[in-house]
Design a protein around this motif. Sequence first.
Motif, mmCIF file in Angstrom:
data_model
loop_
_atom_site.group_PDB
_atom_site.id
_atom_site.type_symbol
_atom_site.label_atom_id
_atom_site.label_comp_id
_atom_site.label_asym_id
_atom_site.label_seq_id
_atom_site.Cartn_x
_atom_site.Cartn_y
_atom_site.Cartn_z
ATOM 1 N N SER A 185 0.828 -1.206 0.000
ATOM 2 C CA SER A 185 0.000 0.000 0.000
ATOM 3 C C SER A 185 0.866 1.262 0.000
ATOM 4 O O SER A 185 0.567 2.247 -0.681
ATOM 5 C CB SER A 185 -0.912 -0.031 1.233
ATOM 6 O OG SER A 185 -1.650 1.146 1.324
ATOM 7 N N MET A 186 1.979 1.211 0.747
ATOM 8 C CA MET A 186 2.893 2.368 0.797
ATOM 9 C C MET A 186 3.628 2.534 -0.542
ATOM 10 O O MET A 186 3.848 3.656 -1.001
ATOM 11 C CB MET A 186 3.900 2.203 1.941
ATOM 12 C CG MET A 186 3.278 2.313 3.331
ATOM 13 S SD MET A 186 2.657 3.972 3.711
ATOM 14 C CE MET A 186 4.178 4.800 4.208
ATOM 15 N N GLU A 187 3.963 1.415 -1.158
ATOM 16 C CA GLU A 187 4.620 1.465 -2.473
ATOM 17 C C GLU A 187 3.678 2.096 -3.501
ATOM 18 O O GLU A 187 4.082 2.902 -4.346
ATOM 19 C CB GLU A 187 5.027 0.043 -2.902
ATOM 20 C CG GLU A 187 5.740 -0.049 -4.238
ATOM 21 C CD GLU A 187 7.037 0.757 -4.294
ATOM 22 O OE1 GLU A 187 7.319 1.315 -5.378
ATOM 23 O OE2 GLU A 187 7.749 0.856 -3.271
ATOM 24 N N GLU A 188 2.406 1.716 -3.394
ATOM 25 C CA GLU A 188 1.413 2.278 -4.312
ATOM 26 C C GLU A 188 1.258 3.779 -4.068
ATOM 27 O O GLU A 188 1.093 4.562 -5.010
ATOM 28 C CB GLU A 188 0.074 1.566 -4.103
ATOM 29 C CG GLU A 188 -0.967 1.944 -5.142
ATOM 30 C CD GLU A 188 -2.217 1.122 -5.001
ATOM 31 O OE1 GLU A 188 -2.483 0.298 -5.881
ATOM 32 O OE2 GLU A 188 -2.926 1.288 -3.992
ATOM 33 N N LEU A 189 1.327 4.198 -2.789
ATOM 34 C CA LEU A 189 1.238 5.622 -2.462
ATOM 35 C C LEU A 189 2.387 6.389 -3.126
ATOM 36 O O LEU A 189 2.198 7.499 -3.623
ATOM 37 C CB LEU A 189 1.275 5.821 -0.940
ATOM 38 C CG LEU A 189 0.949 7.229 -0.431
ATOM 39 C CD1 LEU A 189 -0.494 7.611 -0.748
ATOM 40 C CD2 LEU A 189 1.200 7.343 1.069
ATOM 41 N N ARG A 190 3.576 5.775 -3.156
ATOM 42 C CA ARG A 190 4.721 6.382 -3.846
ATOM 43 C C ARG A 190 4.398 6.587 -5.338
ATOM 44 O O ARG A 190 4.698 7.632 -5.915
ATOM 45 C CB ARG A 190 5.956 5.466 -3.754
ATOM 46 C CG ARG A 190 6.713 5.570 -2.467
ATOM 47 C CD ARG A 190 7.897 4.593 -2.461
ATOM 48 N NE ARG A 190 8.622 4.722 -1.219
ATOM 49 C CZ ARG A 190 9.598 5.596 -1.007
ATOM 50 N NH1 ARG A 190 9.994 6.401 -1.979
ATOM 51 N NH2 ARG A 190 10.208 5.663 0.159
ATOM 52 N N ASN A 191 3.795 5.555 -5.939
ATOM 53 C CA ASN A 191 3.447 5.643 -7.371
ATOM 54 C C ASN A 191 2.399 6.726 -7.626
ATOM 55 O O ASN A 191 2.456 7.431 -8.629
ATOM 56 C CB ASN A 191 2.933 4.297 -7.883
ATOM 57 C CG ASN A 191 4.012 3.235 -7.880
ATOM 58 O OD1 ASN A 191 5.194 3.544 -7.925
ATOM 59 N ND2 ASN A 191 3.617 1.977 -7.795
ATOM 60 N N LEU A 192 1.426 6.827 -6.703
ATOM 61 C CA LEU A 192 0.396 7.862 -6.841
ATOM 62 C C LEU A 192 1.031 9.250 -6.722
ATOM 63 O O LEU A 192 0.673 10.168 -7.462
ATOM 64 C CB LEU A 192 -0.692 7.681 -5.767
ATOM 65 C CG LEU A 192 -1.591 6.445 -5.910
ATOM 66 C CD1 LEU A 192 -2.407 6.224 -4.647
ATOM 67 C CD2 LEU A 192 -2.515 6.571 -7.115
ATOM 68 N N ALA A 193 1.983 9.392 -5.791
ATOM 69 C CA ALA A 193 2.675 10.676 -5.616
ATOM 70 C C ALA A 193 3.455 11.025 -6.881
ATOM 71 O O ALA A 193 3.414 12.167 -7.365
ATOM 72 C CB ALA A 193 3.607 10.610 -4.408
ATOM 73 N N ALA A 194 4.136 10.022 -7.452
ATOM 74 C CA ALA A 194 4.913 10.247 -8.690
ATOM 75 C C ALA A 194 3.985 10.677 -9.820
ATOM 76 O O ALA A 194 4.328 11.545 -10.628
ATOM 77 C CB ALA A 194 5.672 8.978 -9.060
ATOM 78 N N ALA A 195 2.795 10.063 -9.875
ATOM 79 C CA ALA A 195 1.818 10.417 -10.916
ATOM 80 C C ALA A 195 1.347 11.861 -10.739
ATOM 81 O O ALA A 195 0.881 12.488 -11.683
ATOM 82 C CB ALA A 195 0.628 9.464 -10.875
ATOM 83 N N CYS A 196 1.461 12.395 -9.509
ATOM 84 C CA CYS A 196 1.095 13.790 -9.224
ATOM 85 C C CYS A 196 2.317 14.702 -9.316
ATOM 86 O O CYS A 196 2.265 15.851 -8.884
ATOM 87 C CB CYS A 196 0.493 13.889 -7.825
ATOM 88 S SG CYS A 196 -1.253 14.259 -7.843
ATOM 89 N N ASP A 197 3.418 14.155 -9.823
ATOM 90 C CA ASP A 197 4.648 14.924 -9.994
ATOM 91 C C ASP A 197 5.228 15.405 -8.667
ATOM 92 O O ASP A 197 5.784 16.498 -8.571
ATOM 93 C CB ASP A 197 4.415 16.107 -10.952
ATOM 94 C CG ASP A 197 5.699 16.478 -11.697
ATOM 95 O OD1 ASP A 197 6.587 15.611 -11.785
ATOM 96 O OD2 ASP A 197 5.806 17.628 -12.152
ATOM 97 N N LEU A 198 5.070 14.598 -7.627
ATOM 98 C CA LEU A 198 5.666 14.880 -6.318
ATOM 99 C C LEU A 198 6.846 13.933 -6.114
ATOM 100 O O LEU A 198 6.748 12.743 -6.407
ATOM 101 C CB LEU A 198 4.642 14.666 -5.200
ATOM 102 C CG LEU A 198 3.499 15.687 -5.140
ATOM 103 C CD1 LEU A 198 2.355 15.143 -4.309
ATOM 104 C CD2 LEU A 198 3.987 17.008 -4.563
ATOM 105 N N GLN A 199 7.945 14.452 -5.595
ATOM 106 C CA GLN A 199 9.138 13.634 -5.369
ATOM 107 C C GLN A 199 9.149 13.146 -3.926
ATOM 108 O O GLN A 199 9.227 13.942 -2.981
ATOM 109 C CB GLN A 199 10.399 14.472 -5.637
ATOM 110 C CG GLN A 199 11.683 13.677 -5.506
ATOM 111 C CD GLN A 199 12.921 14.560 -5.613
ATOM 112 O OE1 GLN A 199 12.807 15.775 -5.781
ATOM 113 N NE2 GLN A 199 14.080 13.963 -5.510
#
Length: 423
Positions: free
Chosen positions: A24-38
């Motif tokens: 779930s945390m890994e997916e949160l990272r992917n969602l953040a990347a999709a929002c252009d957040l590092q």
Amino acid sequence: MEPVQQRAVIVGVQLQNGNNFSYSMEELRNLAAACDLQVVGELSQKSSRINPSHYIGTGKIQELAMLMESADATVIIFNDELSPSQIRNLEASLDRQVIDRTILILNIFAERAKTKEAQLQVEVAQLQYMLPRLAGMRESLGRQGGGAGLKNRGAGETKLELDRRRIEERITALQLELQNQVARRQIQRKQRHKNEVPVVCLVGYTNTGKSSLMNTLVETYHPGSDKGVFAKDMLFATLETSVRSIELPDHKTFLLTDTVGFVSQLPHHLVKAFRSTLEEVTEADLLIHVADISDPQVKQHMAVTEETLKALGADGIPTFYAYNKADLTELPYPVVEENSVTLSAKHKIGVAELVGLIRKHVFNDYIQCEILVPFERGSVVSYFNEHADVQSVSYEEQGTRLKLECRIADYERFKDDFIEMPQ
């Protein structure tokens, strides 16, 4: 100049009975990347419950403050939907912009929405999410500075500054507009049912290759038709339902529907707003559950899809499985089993086998027959040439003899025009 990416820290609570926390945390990272957040840091806490005032305990708040400082991060992303008071308390304690998993997904949807209906649905979901959070979010607006990421995205600053009553009025107006869109689609669906064309629906987790599979099928059976759909290797590339008619060489036709991909903890605001789009799934004759066989989390993704289908009331519809992206694995393909095909949509390998499975299921109302049609009923022969698989034609004294495979309904419709043949 490229905008500077906002730096973020992700935060999650691992509950004692919770499964798949690291996923779930890994997916949160992917969602953040999709929002252009590092994502520059991560903090987690094991606990028996979520802290009602701050989501995490007071000791962890101090740890988070130090992590934000050392990582030079301006945004904190929480792995659950936060309550209005949690957002206010966290922002007061940490003096940073606080966002949760829900608003992250809403922002991605807002950016990806292309059609009028998808844009309306996303805006309704955003406003419903923001309504109880107005007070806390107004305070955080002062922190939304430059840089990529969540800068004035989606419903944005101006909408947040509307008073509650005007937001409620806006929601009501949007929902009325959506109802008109839904009514239009229901008319289209009724027309399809009237034409008795079977509907096959592609479902699955986001980014498993549903749109690529649809494009491959369209290109295979209608080369050069320019009827492909948008497909890209990113989360939520497809937000609108696309329907394409697939006509096979033997004149059998089915409608193929591409749908929005699912994700774990899909915000209930979004499910509610997109329910009308997802109704396509509940009325299908057959579902093709597309899974990315190359993804290590494929089992979790399939479980999430099945849970979402159940929530929509579509869990009783016959389902076949398309294990896609086999070209990224060592697995042999194409491999056909009773209700699944391992394939590669990208390389167009296994697609014919998948169509074979679809064909067996949705065209079970066909019969093989031989008919004799009088010459004066040439229109009947023309109809069968266009709508049936005519295998042979011969001309006799009384009329045209056809050996064919056709729908039972068509046979019944024209049988009074046939000349009875001796047994």
